[in-house]
Design a protein around this motif. Structure first.
Motif, PDB file in Angstrom:
ATOM      1  N   HIS A   1       0.962  -1.919 -15.244  1.00 55.79           N
ATOM      2  CA  HIS A   1       1.290  -0.792 -16.954  1.00 55.79           C
ATOM      3  C   HIS A   1      -0.072  -0.042 -17.279  1.00 55.79           C
ATOM      4  N   ILE A   2       0.226   1.096 -17.273  1.00 56.21           N
ATOM      5  CA  ILE A   2      -0.220   2.621 -17.212  1.00 56.21           C
ATOM      6  C   ILE A   2       0.868   3.282 -18.404  1.00 56.21           C
ATOM      7  N   GLU A   3      -0.545   3.925 -18.584  1.00 59.23           N
ATOM      8  CA  GLU A   3      -0.289   4.732 -20.379  1.00 59.23           C
ATOM      9  C   GLU A   3      -1.022   6.577 -20.364  1.00 59.23           C
TER      10      GLU A   3
ATOM     11  N   ILE B   1       5.244  23.029  -7.238  1.00 61.17           N
ATOM     12  CA  ILE B   1       4.665  24.573  -7.503  1.00 61.17           C
ATOM     13  C   ILE B   1       3.183  24.384  -6.901  1.00 61.17           C
ATOM     14  N   THR B   2       2.264  22.733  -7.738  1.00 56.80           N
ATOM     15  CA  THR B   2       1.540  22.071  -7.557  1.00 56.80           C
ATOM     16  C   THR B   2       1.422  20.723  -6.697  1.00 56.80           C
ATOM     17  N   LYS B   3       0.252  20.123  -6.440  1.00 60.00           N
ATOM     18  CA  LYS B   3      -0.216  18.839  -6.417  1.00 60.00           C
ATOM     19  C   LYS B   3      -1.725  19.311  -6.831  1.00 60.00           C
ATOM     20  N   PHE B   4      -2.066  17.923  -7.959  1.00 65.90           N
ATOM     21  CA  PHE B   4      -2.941  17.783  -8.275  1.00 65.90           C
ATOM     22  C   PHE B   4      -4.180  16.496  -8.391  1.00 65.90           C
ATOM     23  N   GLU B   5      -4.827  16.244  -7.244  1.00 65.93           N
ATOM     24  CA  GLU B   5      -4.944  14.606  -7.108  1.00 65.93           C
ATOM     25  C   GLU B   5      -6.005  14.430  -8.128  1.00 65.93           C
ATOM     26  N   ILE B   6      -5.442  13.377  -8.969  1.00 71.45           N
ATOM     27  CA  ILE B   6      -5.878  12.721  -9.663  1.00 71.45           C
ATOM     28  C   ILE B   6      -7.664  11.607 -10.022  1.00 71.45           C
ATOM     29  N   MET B   7      -7.330  10.343  -8.874  1.00 68.07           N
ATOM     30  CA  MET B   7      -8.234   9.935  -8.273  1.00 68.07           C
ATOM     31  C   MET B   7      -7.931   9.384  -6.809  1.00 68.07           C
ATOM     32  N   ASP B   8      -8.840   9.168  -6.262  1.00 66.31           N
ATOM     33  CA  ASP B   8      -8.560   8.452  -4.438  1.00 66.31           C
ATOM     34  C   ASP B   8      -8.989   7.048  -5.050  1.00 66.31           C
ATOM     35  N   GLY B   9      -8.694   6.290  -4.314  1.00 66.26           N
ATOM     36  CA  GLY B   9      -8.941   5.227  -4.945  1.00 66.26           C
ATOM     37  C   GLY B   9      -8.255   4.070  -5.897  1.00 66.26           C
TER      38      GLY B   9
ATOM     39  N   LYS C   1      -5.178  12.090 -20.929  1.00 64.01           N
ATOM     40  CA  LYS C   1      -5.647  10.883 -20.269  1.00 64.01           C
ATOM     41  C   LYS C   1      -4.800   9.995 -20.055  1.00 64.01           C
ATOM     42  N   ILE C   2      -5.405   9.824 -18.601  1.00 61.93           N
ATOM     43  CA  ILE C   2      -4.358   8.316 -18.154  1.00 61.93           C
ATOM     44  C   ILE C   2      -5.180   7.186 -18.540  1.00 61.93           C
ATOM     45  N   PHE C   3      -4.808   5.744 -18.991  1.00 61.05           N
ATOM     46  CA  PHE C   3      -5.271   4.460 -19.831  1.00 61.05           C
ATOM     47  C   PHE C   3      -4.699   3.431 -18.589  1.00 61.05           C
ATOM     48  N   PHE C   4      -5.364   3.114 -17.892  1.00 60.74           N
ATOM     49  CA  PHE C   4      -4.903   2.044 -17.092  1.00 60.74           C
ATOM     50  C   PHE C   4      -5.361   0.234 -17.472  1.00 60.74           C
ATOM     51  N   LEU C   5      -3.778   0.259 -18.724  1.00 62.18           N
ATOM     52  CA  LEU C   5      -3.422  -1.421 -19.706  1.00 62.18           C
ATOM     53  C   LEU C   5      -3.822  -2.926 -17.981  1.00 62.18           C
ATOM     54  N   LEU C   6      -2.875  -2.866 -17.416  1.00 62.64           N
ATOM     55  CA  LEU C   6      -2.974  -3.680 -16.354  1.00 62.64           C
ATOM     56  C   LEU C   6      -2.707  -3.080 -14.734  1.00 62.64           C
ATOM     57  N   VAL C   7      -3.651  -3.981 -13.940  1.00 62.32           N
ATOM     58  CA  VAL C   7      -3.531  -2.912 -12.224  1.00 62.32           C
ATOM     59  C   VAL C   7      -3.886  -4.245 -11.737  1.00 62.32           C
ATOM     60  N   ARG C   8      -2.495  -5.138 -11.138  1.00 60.76           N
ATOM     61  CA  ARG C   8      -2.208  -6.113  -9.976  1.00 60.76           C
ATOM     62  C   ARG C   8      -1.733  -5.500  -9.045  1.00 60.76           C
ATOM     63  N   ILE C   9      -1.095  -4.075  -8.711  1.00 64.64           N
ATOM     64  CA  ILE C   9      -0.957  -3.805  -7.062  1.00 64.64           C
ATOM     65  C   ILE C   9      -2.484  -2.757  -6.906  1.00 64.64           C
ATOM     66  N   LYS C  10      -2.926  -2.438  -5.653  1.00 63.82           N
ATOM     67  CA  LYS C  10      -3.225  -2.067  -5.115  1.00 63.82           C
ATOM     68  C   LYS C  10      -3.110  -0.255  -4.439  1.00 63.82           C
TER      69      LYS C  10
ATOM     70  N   ILE D   1      -9.607   0.127 -12.111  1.00 64.22           N
ATOM     71  CA  ILE D   1      -9.475  -0.974 -12.644  1.00 64.22           C
ATOM     72  C   ILE D   1      -8.666  -1.200 -13.451  1.00 64.22           C
ATOM     73  N   LYS D   2      -8.989  -2.366 -14.762  1.00 60.80           N
ATOM     74  CA  LYS D   2      -7.979  -2.412 -15.673  1.00 60.80           C
ATOM     75  C   LYS D   2      -9.449  -2.056 -17.165  1.00 60.80           C
ATOM     76  N   GLY D   3      -8.722  -0.863 -17.957  1.00 61.10           N
ATOM     77  CA  GLY D   3      -9.335  -0.296 -18.847  1.00 61.10           C
ATOM     78  C   GLY D   3     -10.067   0.865 -18.652  1.00 61.10           C
ATOM     79  N   GLU D   4      -9.759   1.150 -17.070  1.00 69.01           N
ATOM     80  CA  GLU D   4     -10.580   2.379 -16.783  1.00 69.01           C
ATOM     81  C   GLU D   4      -9.327   3.553 -17.030  1.00 69.01           C
ATOM     82  N   ASN D   5     -10.026   4.674 -17.919  1.00 64.93           N
ATOM     83  CA  ASN D   5      -9.493   6.093 -18.324  1.00 64.93           C
ATOM     84  C   ASN D   5      -9.599   7.148 -17.167  1.00 64.93           C
TER      85      ASN D   5
END
Length: 299
Positions: free
Chosen positions: A165-167, A220-228, A184-193, A231-235
């Motif tokens: 569950h991501i907002e 047009i472009t790709k922008f890497e947001i995160m590599d890795g 901003k991206i909020f990780f509310l539930l993360v149970r997959i890797k 966890i739950k609660g991270e934004n």
């Protein structure tokens, strides 16, 4: 024939692909509300002493050309000026022309896409009873738009039941060509890797309708947001500058012939290479003219 625009030395220019895509042409740039004027020089052929004609005209034409219908161009605007009435040309001559006010209705920007082109040109036509002589001179048009009165932020969710569950939210839904996308991206539930996440800008060009509907989607472009793995609660903050990219304003159903839309596409990839994505349309608009700077131009 040759054509010289009024104040040509001070006109900005843009670069566009040539008809055969083997070179880049330089076109002079006009604002949508700017008069189009200049001078045409008609040079008599060396082997001809005179040319009888039924009049010489200058035409300002706005035209849409579709790749799947090359023989039928759609003219959405046309205006003409008579330069001289019927007579005989016996020597080199020059004529001035100007299109302004109602004769200069450039409603849309020039556009050069994969399957469609919207172009403007001046056509000089020497009308003759047997075979007319004509030549076209292209120019580019850009249309400055007012700042949108309403520009709401975007909020979306990506979810897989009991797994993810991501907002994510972006600061607005309408961006000018030199704007910055912030969000901003909020990780509310993360149970997959999740091992990788990126934000893409997609351009979708749609032409025709019915059986002749063609959609071309370009990244047009790709922008890497995160590599890795998050966890739950991270934004995660997002900041993406638009200016370096070759974007156009959004085109919405131009004479039922074509449209150009842009999307933000959030892509997540898990450790098993499964991809999850969510698209959201954004509007691109022009705040100022964008042109090519020639460092060797005369000051």
């Amino acid at each position: 024939m040759t054509l010289t625009w009024n104040d040509q030395d001070s006109l900005p220019t843009v670069r566009v692909p040539s008809d055969d895509d083997r070179r880049i042409d330089k076109l002079y740039l006009f604002a949508a509300d700017q008069p189009v004027s200049g001078k045409v020089d008609i040079i008599m052929p060396a082997n001809s002493k005179k040319i009888e004609h039924n009049g010489i005209k200058a035409e300002l034409i706005g035209q849409i050309e579709l790749a799947y219908d090359r023989g039928n161009h759609y003219i959405f605007f046309s205006s003409q000026k008579e330069l001289i009435g019927p007579g005989v040309l016996s020597q080199d001559c020059s004529f001035k022309f100007e299109f302004s006010d109602k004769d200069n209705d450039k409603k849309f920007e020039s556009y050069d896409g994969i399957n469609v082109r919207l172009r403007y040109f001046i056509r000089i036509r020497i009308t003759r009873s047997y075979s007319s002589i004509s030549k076209e001179f292209d120019f580019a048009v850009q249309k400055i738009q007012e700042t949108p009165d309403v520009n709401n932020e975007l909020k979306m969710e990506v979810g897989i039941e009991d797994c993810l569950h991501i907002e994510f939210e972006y600061d607005k839904s309408k961006y000018h060509l030199k704007d910055v996308i912030r969000g901003k991206i909020f990780f509310l539930l993360v149970r997959i890797k999740i091992k990788h996440m990126e934000l893409q800008i997609l351009k979708r060009e749609s032409t025709g309708s019915g059986p002749n509907l063609y959609n071309e989607t370009e990244v047009i472009t790709k922008f890497e947001i995160m590599d890795g793995a998050p966890i739950k609660g991270e934004n995660v903050p997002i900041r993406l500058f638009l200016e370096p990219y070759d974007l156009t304003p959004t085109f919405r159903t131009i004479h039922s012939k074509f449209s150009v839309k842009y999307y933000l596409n959030l892509v997540l990839v898990d450790e098993e290479e499964r991809r999850y994505f969510k698209q959201q349309e954004i509007t691109i608009w022009r705040k100022q003219l964008k042109h090519h700077y020639d460092p060797f131009a005369k000051p």
